[in-house]
Design a protein around this motif. Structure first.
Motif, short mmCIF file in Angstrom:
data_model
loop_
_atom_site.label_atom_id
_atom_site.label_comp_id
_atom_site.label_asym_id
_atom_site.label_seq_id
_atom_site.Cartn_x
_atom_site.Cartn_y
_atom_site.Cartn_z
N ARG A 464 0.86 -1.19 0.00
CA ARG A 464 0.00 0.00 0.00
C ARG A 464 0.89 1.23 0.00
O ARG A 464 1.83 1.33 0.77
N HIS A 467 -0.82 7.20 0.76
CA HIS A 467 -1.77 7.97 -0.02
C HIS A 467 -1.87 9.43 0.41
O HIS A 467 -2.30 10.27 -0.34
N SER A 470 0.28 11.19 -1.92
CA SER A 470 0.24 10.87 -3.35
C SER A 470 -0.78 11.72 -4.08
O SER A 470 -1.81 12.10 -3.54
N ASN A 472 -2.60 12.43 -8.12
CA ASN A 472 -3.08 11.66 -9.25
C ASN A 472 -1.93 11.11 -10.10
O ASN A 472 -1.95 9.97 -10.52
N THR B 12 -5.55 1.05 -9.95
CA THR B 12 -4.81 -0.01 -10.63
C THR B 12 -4.56 -1.22 -9.75
O THR B 12 -4.14 -2.25 -10.24
N ASP B 16 -5.41 -0.30 -3.53
CA ASP B 16 -5.83 1.10 -3.69
C ASP B 16 -7.34 1.22 -3.59
O ASP B 16 -7.87 2.14 -2.98
N LEU B 18 -9.38 -0.80 -2.06
CA LEU B 18 -9.80 -1.06 -0.69
C LEU B 18 -9.55 0.17 0.19
O LEU B 18 -10.40 0.58 0.99
N TYR B 19 -8.39 0.77 -0.03
CA TYR B 19 -8.03 1.95 0.76
C TYR B 19 -9.02 3.09 0.50
O TYR B 19 -9.52 3.73 1.43
N GLU B 22 -12.40 2.38 2.01
CA GLU B 22 -12.38 2.59 3.46
C GLU B 22 -12.46 4.07 3.80
O GLU B 22 -13.23 4.49 4.67
N PHE B 143 -9.64 -1.53 -11.38
CA PHE B 143 -10.59 -1.58 -10.27
C PHE B 143 -11.32 -0.25 -10.22
O PHE B 143 -10.69 0.80 -10.41
N HIS B 164 -10.09 11.98 -6.05
CA HIS B 164 -8.78 12.35 -6.59
C HIS B 164 -7.71 12.29 -5.53
O HIS B 164 -6.60 11.84 -5.78
N GLY B 167 -6.06 8.40 -4.13
CA GLY B 167 -5.39 7.40 -4.95
C GLY B 167 -6.07 7.10 -6.27
O GLY B 167 -5.60 6.25 -7.01
N ALA B 168 -7.17 7.79 -6.57
CA ALA B 168 -7.82 7.49 -7.85
C ALA B 168 -6.94 7.96 -8.99
O ALA B 168 -6.31 9.00 -8.93
N HIS B 169 -6.94 7.20 -10.00
CA HIS B 169 -6.02 7.37 -11.08
C HIS B 169 -6.75 8.19 -12.16
O HIS B 169 -6.21 9.18 -12.64
N ILE B 170 -7.99 7.89 -12.37
CA ILE B 170 -8.83 8.71 -13.25
C ILE B 170 -10.19 8.80 -12.55
O ILE B 170 -10.66 7.81 -12.01
#
Lengths: 488, 176
Positions: A464, A467, A470, A472, B12, B16, B18-19, B22, B143, B164, B167-170
């Motif tokens: 993990r 985050h 982090s 995008n 991806t 991520d 799951l995080y 949560e 995912f 955003h 951890g979201a990628h898009i």
């Protein structure tokens, strides 16, 4: 844009439960691509596929001719006659059903035991089950004499005002095999749904997309759906496991409830079941070894899978050997002259060759599987698997034919000879099996893709990222497995 | 606004997803669903989803199957068509066990399989989530987490921003 961040499994320790179950640098995407492409890229099917389809198609035509001949002439075309009224059709029926059993054991029992290694072979084992049962069902249905009234076997209110005879194991057979076929198909289909959705999403051909889209019932991989799906899979496995035990046991009862010497023994149900698994594991090995080679599946069906199948074959073989020893003890120590005479007749009578070949093929040769080198040698293993299959067929031959030719009264003794049509029908069902199996290989994913993805997850170290910091962009480009920390 | 189904975030890895799920739950979002190429363990706890109906249905239908098989045999062998076979009693119940056993499994197994589809609302060939960009990869390697419009805390900008930063990628808005 990175396709995936799941790291390869080279530079860290792996969950020992799944070590060696998948090889190479695998990600979700490579697994999906390589397994789905067997179906979606038609150029992956070369000469071996066409040859086998040709053999299979030829076999089905032979089978068709036998059926036509049978319908116009009657069961007299087979070697079945007094005293052996159950000849090759019943031998082949029991043999084919047995082959199916290992498939259910791999897919259901190993799921209950949470054995990760089932992931790569459960799909092909289940397919083997269904196709083997379809071959098995033909025999009893056609050897009833008047197959066009086979529906009399089922209980339905009819103008004859008759009901089936519930006290007969032959009727239990009808129910056991029918339920087994239906539940196997259901279990197989439920397992296929997520993979059909993968095919829908990866297919470029519009027709393929449409067909797989309808077949997957609109599966979208929702978490809520997965929860019920896993729930249902476990329950289906829990139901299929006792079912499979009951099927071969009930088939054994067909024999045991008769008072024929050599049949009337309590060891029969477990001994038949072990024999069924034995033949089935040999068939799994016979299918898996060429498939992994022709379709370059060595990364998914690894030497470990083959090794474990071989070990299971050895274990079931030992149980079968115990059954043979018990049968000898039961007969020779029974004090019953008919049982003693029957066992003596099996071993030293006119069918002695079948008995001793059975002992050689199923009991002596497979002891080589104790040696790891033999288990890792595909050619040797393939040879042993063929021997076991033949041995298990001979076992059914000895049980069915030899007992019936040597009954209580010398006046009803006889000698059984098979006919051309017996052989043709057996060969025809082998053709049908090959045809169905290789059509399956071409049009459905031969390995359970979604379960192999889980193996990928388990072989890669769970991690993990941090985050809080982090954004995008860096969540994509960060090298996996370096700054990460384990979740578990 | 009325045609919006929800805001969908793409991830991806399962971790991520799951995080983020949560975090979304902690932030007070409730009407969410996750989409993944294989079952992600722990997600149903996070999404507060636990449907215990299916096992009960299977149990009840299994019992019904057992009763059906047994009653069918007793009724036909004892009442509807009593027939003396080998001097056995008409109600020779041990002989009726195998078929009652098989019909138990038949009913229970089909309830498990078809019940799963029914409770999942399948077959359903159209669903708004299919409008998500790159959703075809939800069955291969990506995912997705969808926070739906019907969530009480849903806000077009805020929810998108929340995803955003987790951890979201898009992140994309998905129409019905």
């Amino acid at each position: 844009m990175a396709d995936t961040l799941i790291p390869s499994n080279n530079n860290h320790t792996v969950d020992p439960a799944v070590a060696g179950l998948i090889e190479g640098d695998q990600t979700y995407e490579t697994v999906s691509e390589r397994l789905a492409s067997i179906v979606l890229r038609q150029d992956r099917h070369g000469l071996p596929w066409w040859l086998l389809i040709l053999i299979g198609f030829g076999g089905v035509n032979v089978l068709g001719m036998v059926v036509v001949k049978l319908l116009f002439t009657g069961v007299g075309i087979f070697g079945n006659n007094m005293p052996v009224s159950w000849g090759w059709p019943i031998i082949n029926f029991v043999w084919w059903i047995g082959i199916g059993h290992a498939g259910t054991l791999i897919s259901a029992f190993l799921l209950l035991m949470r054995q990760g290694w089932r992931a790569s072979i459960n799909r092909l084992a289940e397919a083997m089950t269904i196709f083997a049962v379809s071959c098995a069902g033909i025999f009893p249905a056609l050897h009833t004499g008047r197959p066009w009234v086979d529906y009399w076997l089922f209980p339905y209110p009819n103008i004859l005002a008759m009901w089936p005879q519930w006290r007969s194991p032959l009727l239990w057979d009808v129910f056991a095999v029918t339920v087994y076929a239906l539940v196997s198909i259901l279990f197989w289909f439920v397992g296929l749904i997520p993979d059909l959705a993968t095919l829908r999403d990866r297919a470029e051909n519009q027709y393929a997309k449409l067909v797989y889209g309808i077949a997957c019932l609109g599966w979208r991989g929702s978490a809520e759906h997965w929860q019920r799906y896993e729930n249902a899979s476990i329950m289906l496995a829990g139901l299929a496991t006792p079912l499979v035990v009951s099927v071969e046991s009930i088939i054994a009862l067909d024999f045991t409830i008769g008072i024929v010497p050599g049949w009337h023994a309590t060891i029969f149900p477990p001994y038949f079941f072990a024999g069924a698994l034995y033949a089935g594991f040999s068939m799994v090995i016979m299918l898996a070894i060429p498939l992994r080679k022709w379709y370059h599946l060595e990364d998914y069906i690894t030497p470990k899978h083959i090794d474990w199948c071989a070990k299971l074959m050895l274990v079931t073989g030992l149980v079968v050997l115990y059954g043979y020893i018990m049968e000898c003890c039961y007969a020779y120590l029974s004090g019953d002259r008919y049982e003693i005479s029957m066992m003596h007749y099996r071993q030293f009578g006119p069918y002695w060759a079948a008995y001793w070949l059975l002992i050689l093929f199923s009991c002596v040769l497979p002891q080589m599987l104790w040696i790891p080198k033999i288990r890792h040698n595909n050619a040797a293993l393939y040879f042993l698997a063929i021997m076991v299959s033949i041995g298990m067929w001979l076992e059914k031959f000895i049980v069915v034919v030899v007992s019936l030719t040597h009954d209580y009264l010398p006046s009803s003794w006889g000698y059984f000879t098979n006919t051309f049509w017996d052989v043709a029908m057996y060969a025809g069902t082998i053709g049908q099996f090959i045809l169905l199996f290789f059509l399956f290989v071409r049009f459905l994913p031969v390995i359970n893709i979604s379960e192999v993805r889980e193996i990928v997850l388990r072989t890669s170290r769970p991690f993990r990222r941090n985050h809080a910091s982090s954004t995008n962009s860096d969540s994509v480009t960060e090298p996996a497995g370096i700054t990460s920390e384990p979740v578990e | 606004m009325s045609s919006l189904y929800g805001i969908v975030a793409e991830f991806t890895t399962a971790e991520d997803l799951l995080y983020a799920a949560e975090a979304a739950r902690e932030a007070g979002y409730r009407k969410m669903d996750a989409y993944s190429p294989f079952p992600v363990h722990g997600i149903s706890e996070v999404l507060d989803f636990d449907d215990a109906r299916l096992p009960w249905l299977v149990f009840i239908m299994g019992a019904a199957g057992c009763a059906t098989g047994f009653v069918l045999q007793v009724w036909t062998a004892v009442f509807n068509y009593p027939w003396n076979i080998g001097g056995k009693p008409l109600f020779s119940w041990p002989d009726f066990i195998p078929i009652a056993y098989e019909s138990t499994i038949l009913f229970a197994a089909f309830t498990a399989g078809l019940g799963m589809l029914l409770l999942n609302g399948l077959p359903r060939f159209y669903h708004p989530i299919f409008n998500t960009p790159r959703f075809e990869r939800a069955t291969s390697d990506l995912f997705f987490l969808c926070i739906e419009v019907r969530d009480a805390k849903f806000d077009r900008e805020e929810t998108a921003h929340f995803l955003h930063t987790h951890g979201a990628h898009i992140v994309s808005e998905v129409e019905k």
